[in-house]
Design an enzyme around this catalytic site. Structure first.
Site, PDB file in Angstrom:
ATOM      1  N   VAL A  14       0.838  -1.210   0.000  1.00 49.97           N
ATOM      2  CA  VAL A  14       0.000   0.000   0.000  1.00 49.97           C
ATOM      3  C   VAL A  14       0.873   1.260   0.000  1.00 49.97           C
ATOM      4  O   VAL A  14       0.619   2.214  -0.752  1.00 49.97           O
ATOM      5  CB  VAL A  14      -0.966   0.003   1.213  1.00 49.97           C
ATOM      6  CG1 VAL A  14      -1.847   1.244   1.192  1.00 49.97           C
ATOM      7  CG2 VAL A  14      -1.837  -1.258   1.208  1.00 49.97           C
ATOM      8  N   LYS A 105      -7.118  -1.872   9.434  1.00 50.59           N
ATOM      9  CA  LYS A 105      -8.446  -2.328   9.914  1.00 50.59           C
ATOM     10  C   LYS A 105      -8.348  -3.017  11.265  1.00 50.59           C
ATOM     11  O   LYS A 105      -9.227  -2.881  12.117  1.00 50.59           O
ATOM     12  CB  LYS A 105      -9.073  -3.283   8.894  1.00 50.59           C
ATOM     13  CG  LYS A 105      -8.195  -4.511   8.650  1.00 50.59           C
ATOM     14  CD  LYS A 105      -8.296  -5.075   7.268  1.00 50.59           C
ATOM     15  CE  LYS A 105      -7.060  -5.911   7.018  1.00 50.59           C
ATOM     16  NZ  LYS A 105      -6.990  -6.595   5.783  1.00 50.59           N
ATOM     17  N   GLU A 129     -10.388   5.490   5.609  1.00 50.62           N
ATOM     18  CA  GLU A 129     -11.217   4.954   4.517  1.00 50.62           C
ATOM     19  C   GLU A 129     -10.711   3.611   3.982  1.00 50.62           C
ATOM     20  O   GLU A 129     -11.494   2.706   3.680  1.00 50.62           O
ATOM     21  CB  GLU A 129     -11.246   5.987   3.369  1.00 50.62           C
ATOM     22  CG  GLU A 129     -12.046   5.583   2.168  1.00 50.62           C
ATOM     23  CD  GLU A 129     -13.522   5.419   2.479  1.00 50.62           C
ATOM     24  OE1 GLU A 129     -14.195   6.410   2.757  1.00 50.62           O
ATOM     25  OE2 GLU A 129     -14.006   4.260   2.456  1.00 50.62           O
ATOM     26  N   ILE A 136     -13.080   0.901  -2.385  1.00 55.30           N
ATOM     27  CA  ILE A 136     -14.485   1.368  -2.414  1.00 55.30           C
ATOM     28  C   ILE A 136     -14.644   2.477  -1.364  1.00 55.30           C
ATOM     29  O   ILE A 136     -14.357   2.246  -0.195  1.00 55.30           O
ATOM     30  CB  ILE A 136     -15.479   0.229  -2.059  1.00 55.30           C
ATOM     31  CG1 ILE A 136     -15.225  -1.017  -2.910  1.00 55.30           C
ATOM     32  CG2 ILE A 136     -16.909   0.704  -2.183  1.00 55.30           C
ATOM     33  CD1 ILE A 136     -16.112  -2.203  -2.545  1.00 55.30           C
ATOM     34  N   GLY A 187      -1.719 -12.296  -3.920  1.00 54.86           N
ATOM     35  CA  GLY A 187      -1.331 -11.229  -2.987  1.00 54.86           C
ATOM     36  C   GLY A 187      -2.456 -10.581  -2.210  1.00 54.86           C
ATOM     37  O   GLY A 187      -2.231  -9.598  -1.531  1.00 54.86           O
ATOM     38  N   LYS A 205     -13.760  -5.549   9.730  1.00 57.82           N
ATOM     39  CA  LYS A 205     -14.337  -4.532   8.841  1.00 57.82           C
ATOM     40  C   LYS A 205     -15.794  -4.259   9.215  1.00 57.82           C
ATOM     41  O   LYS A 205     -16.250  -3.115   9.174  1.00 57.82           O
ATOM     42  CB  LYS A 205     -14.203  -4.993   7.392  1.00 57.82           C
ATOM     43  CG  LYS A 205     -12.726  -5.057   6.961  1.00 57.82           C
ATOM     44  CD  LYS A 205     -12.540  -5.824   5.676  1.00 57.82           C
ATOM     45  CE  LYS A 205     -11.090  -5.903   5.252  1.00 57.82           C
ATOM     46  NZ  LYS A 205     -10.840  -6.923   4.224  1.00 57.82           N
TER      47      LYS A 205
HETATM   48  N1  HSE Z   1      -7.030 -10.102   3.076  1.00 67.01           N
HETATM   49  C1  HSE Z   1      -7.920  -9.044   2.754  1.00 67.01           C
HETATM   50  C2  HSE Z   1      -8.947  -9.578   1.757  1.00 67.01           C
HETATM   51  C3  HSE Z   1      -7.154  -7.887   2.177  1.00 67.01           C
HETATM   52  O1  HSE Z   1      -8.780 -10.688   1.244  1.00 67.01           O
HETATM   53  O2  HSE Z   1      -9.936  -8.909   1.525  1.00 67.01           O
HETATM   54  C4  HSE Z   1      -7.896  -6.576   2.170  1.00 67.01           C
HETATM   55  O3  HSE Z   1      -8.258  -6.161   3.454  1.00 67.01           O
END
Ligand code: HSE
Length: 431
Positions: A14, A105, A129, A136, A187, A205
Site C-alpha cells: 500500500v 483495519k 477509509e 471502495i 497477494g 471490517k
Molecule cells: N485479506 C484481505 C482480503 C485484504 O482478502 O480482503 C484486504 O483487506
C-alpha cells in the site's frame, strides 16, 4: 500554505501505491488543495533494501521518531500494519499535533474509539477509509453521502480472499486448498490467511462499518463469526440447485434500537445484487430508511486501489487544514449500544443431515422442528451410497437463533440422525 509535508510509516504494497499516486497525480492534488504535497520521510525496516518504486534514498529512515516527532511533518500516513506499534506511533503522532491517515483495519476495529477521541482532543483528523473494502469509498459514503438517512442494514462481501475461494469452488469446481494457494500467490490473502478464512478479517471490517453506520460503539467481540473452512462441494451444489449462491456475508442489522452484527457463510438468492459479486471483488449493500437499497462495488485490496482511498483521505485532511476545521469530524458514537438477544435474531436456515433410512425418521425430525418453532419451507431427501442412510436437505422458514441452536443440538442427539453435516443462514427468498 507553501506545501503539505507527509511522513509515511511503511513502504510495502500500500505504501508504494501511495507514493506512486502522490507522484503521478501531483497536479490534480495541488489543484484540489491549493499547494503541493510532498512526502518528506518514509519509515522502512531496512533502508538498504532494493525497491520496485523509485525513491530518493535520503527519504528513508528506520527511526520512526524522525517522523512522528518531527516538526517538519504535518500528516502521518500509517500503512505498516500490525496493532501495538502502529497504535503507539499513531497516539504519539496525534499528541504531537499531526493528522493521521491509516489503512489499518485491525487497529481501527480494536482501538478506533480511543484513537478518534485522542485525535479530537488534539484537534487532529484521523481518517481510515482504506481500512474497509480497499478502493471502495464506503466509509465516506456512509458518513457523508448517506448522512441524512437512518441506515438499518449493511450487508457486505468485505473479504476478497474468501469471495475468490467461494467463486472458484462454485464456478470451476476447484478444491479449497488449491484456490487458497492461488489467492496467496495473487497477494490479497493476509500473511496468515487464517484471519481471512475464519472470518476475522471480515469481522474487523464489519465492526468499523457497524460503528459508523449505526453511530454506536460496536466492538469486535460483539460480532458473531463463522468462517468458510467447513463448506463442501455438496453444500455449494445444493445451494445452486435451490437457487442460492453461497457468500461470506458480513451483516449489520438494526431493528428499532437493537443491533445484530455477524460474519458467516450465507445463502443469498441468485437474484440478490451481492450474489453477482465474483472473485476477489468486494461490495457493500446498504439499506437506508429513506434511500432504500444502495450498493457499492469495487476492488477490496491491492496496491493502487487501497492507496487511492489513503490519498483521498489525505486530500480530506488537507482541505480541513485549509478551512481550519481539523479534528471536528462528528464520527464519535451517538447512541448507546443495545445488542439483540439470540431469541430476537430471526433468520431462515439451510440444513444438511445424514439420517438413518428407516420408518419413522421423518416423523421424529418433523416433530423436533415443530417443537422449536422452525417450519419447513423446502425439504429434499436423497439416497446415500452408504446402505441404510439418506441425506436430507431442509430450508426452514424464519426461526429465532436461540431456538435454532437448541434444535441443532437436539438433532445431533437424536438416534435417527447420524450427523448434521452443514448448517447455514439464508438471507432472502429464492422462490
Ligand atoms: N485479506 C484481505 C482480503 C485484504 O482478502 O480482503 C484486504 O483487506
Amino acid at each position: 500554505m507553501k506545501e503539505i509535508r507527509v511522513g509515511l510509516l511503511g513502504l510495502g504494497t500500500v505504501g508504494s501505491g501511495v507514493v506512486k499516486i502522490i507522484t503521478d497525480h501531483q497536479d490534480r492534488l495541488a489543484h484540489q488543495i491549493g499547494c503541493p504535497v510532498k512526502v518528506t520521510k518514509i519509515l522502512v525496516q531496512n533502508v538498504d533494501k532494493e525497491r520496485d518504486v523509485a525513491i530518493t534514498p535520503s527519504l528513508l529512515t528506520s527511526d520512526v521518531y524522525e517522523i512522528i516527532n518531527s516538526e517538519e511533518i504535518d500528516i502521518v500516513i500509517e500503512v505498516m500494519g500490525g496493532v501495538e506499534s502502529a497504535r503507539q506511533y499513531i497516539l504519539t503522532a496525534l499528541q504531537n499535533g499531526k493528522h493521521v491517515v491509516t489503512a489499518n483495519k485491525d487497529l481501527m476495529a480494536l482501538y478506533g474509539t480511543e484513537l478518534l477521541s485522542v485525535a479530537k482532543d488534539n484537534q487532529c483528523d484521523l481518517f481510515y477509509e482504506a481500512s474497509v473494502a480497499g478502493g471502495i469509498p464506503i466509509l465516506r459514503s456512509i458518513v457523508d453521502g448517506l448522512s441524512s438517512d437512518r441506515i438499518t442494514k449493511m450487508m457486505g462481501i468485505v473479504n476478497g480472499t474468501t469471495n475468490f475461494i467461494l467463486t472458484k469452488m462454485s464456478n470451476e469446481g476447484k478444491a479449497y486448498e488449491d484456490v487458497l494457494k492461488e489467492a496467496q500467490e495473487l497477494g490479497f490473502a493476509e500473511a496468515n490467511p487464517t484471519s481471512d478464512v475464519e472470518g476475522l478479517d471480515a469481522a474487523r471490517k464489519m465492526t468499523i462499518l457497524a460503528t459508523l453506520g449505526f453511530s454506536t460503539n460496536v466492538e469486535l467481540s460483539d460480532v458473531k463469526v463463522k468462517g468458510i473452512t467447513s463448506i463442501t462441494e455438496e453444500d455449494l451444489a445444493y445451494s445452486r440447485d435451490l437457487g442460492y449462491t453461497m457468500k461470506l456475508i458480513g451483516l449489520a442489522k438494526r431493528d428499532g434500537e437493537k443491533l445484530e452484527v455477524s460474519v458467516e457463510p450465507t445463502l443469498l438468492p441468485n437474484k440478490h445484487p451481492l450474489a453477482a459479486v465474483q472473485n476477489e471483488f468486494n461490495a457493500v449493500y446498504v439499506y437506508g430508511e429513506a434511500v432504500g437499497e444502495t450498493m457499492f462495488y469495487g476492488p477490496g485490496a491491492g496496491s493502487l486501489p487501497t492507496a487511492t482511498a489513503v490519498v483521498s483521505d489525505l486530500v480530506a485532511v488537507m482541505k480541513n487544514m485549509r478551512l481550519g476545521v481539523t479534528g471536528n469530524s462528528a464520527v464519535s458514537p451517538q447512541y448507546p449500544k443495545v445488542l439483540k438477544e439470540d431469541s430476537e435474531v430471526l433468520a431462515k436456515y439451510f440444513l444438511r443431515l445424514h439420517v438413518k433410512d428407516e420408518v419413522g425418521v421423518f416423523a421424529k425430525i418433523t416433530s423436533l422442528f415443530s417443537e422449536y418453532g422452525a417450519s419447513f419451507e423446502r425439504i429434499i431427501q436423497m439416497p446415500l451410497e452408504e446402505k441404510g442412510a439418506a441425506e436430507i436437505v431442509i430450508v426452514t422458514h424464519r426461526a429465532t437463533l436461540a431456538n435454532y441452536q437448541v434444535l441443532l443440538q437436539k438433532l445431533e442427539e437424536q438416534d435417527a440422525v447420524k450427523c448434521v453435516k452443514a448448517s447455514y443462514r439464508i438471507e432472502g427468498d429464492a422462490k
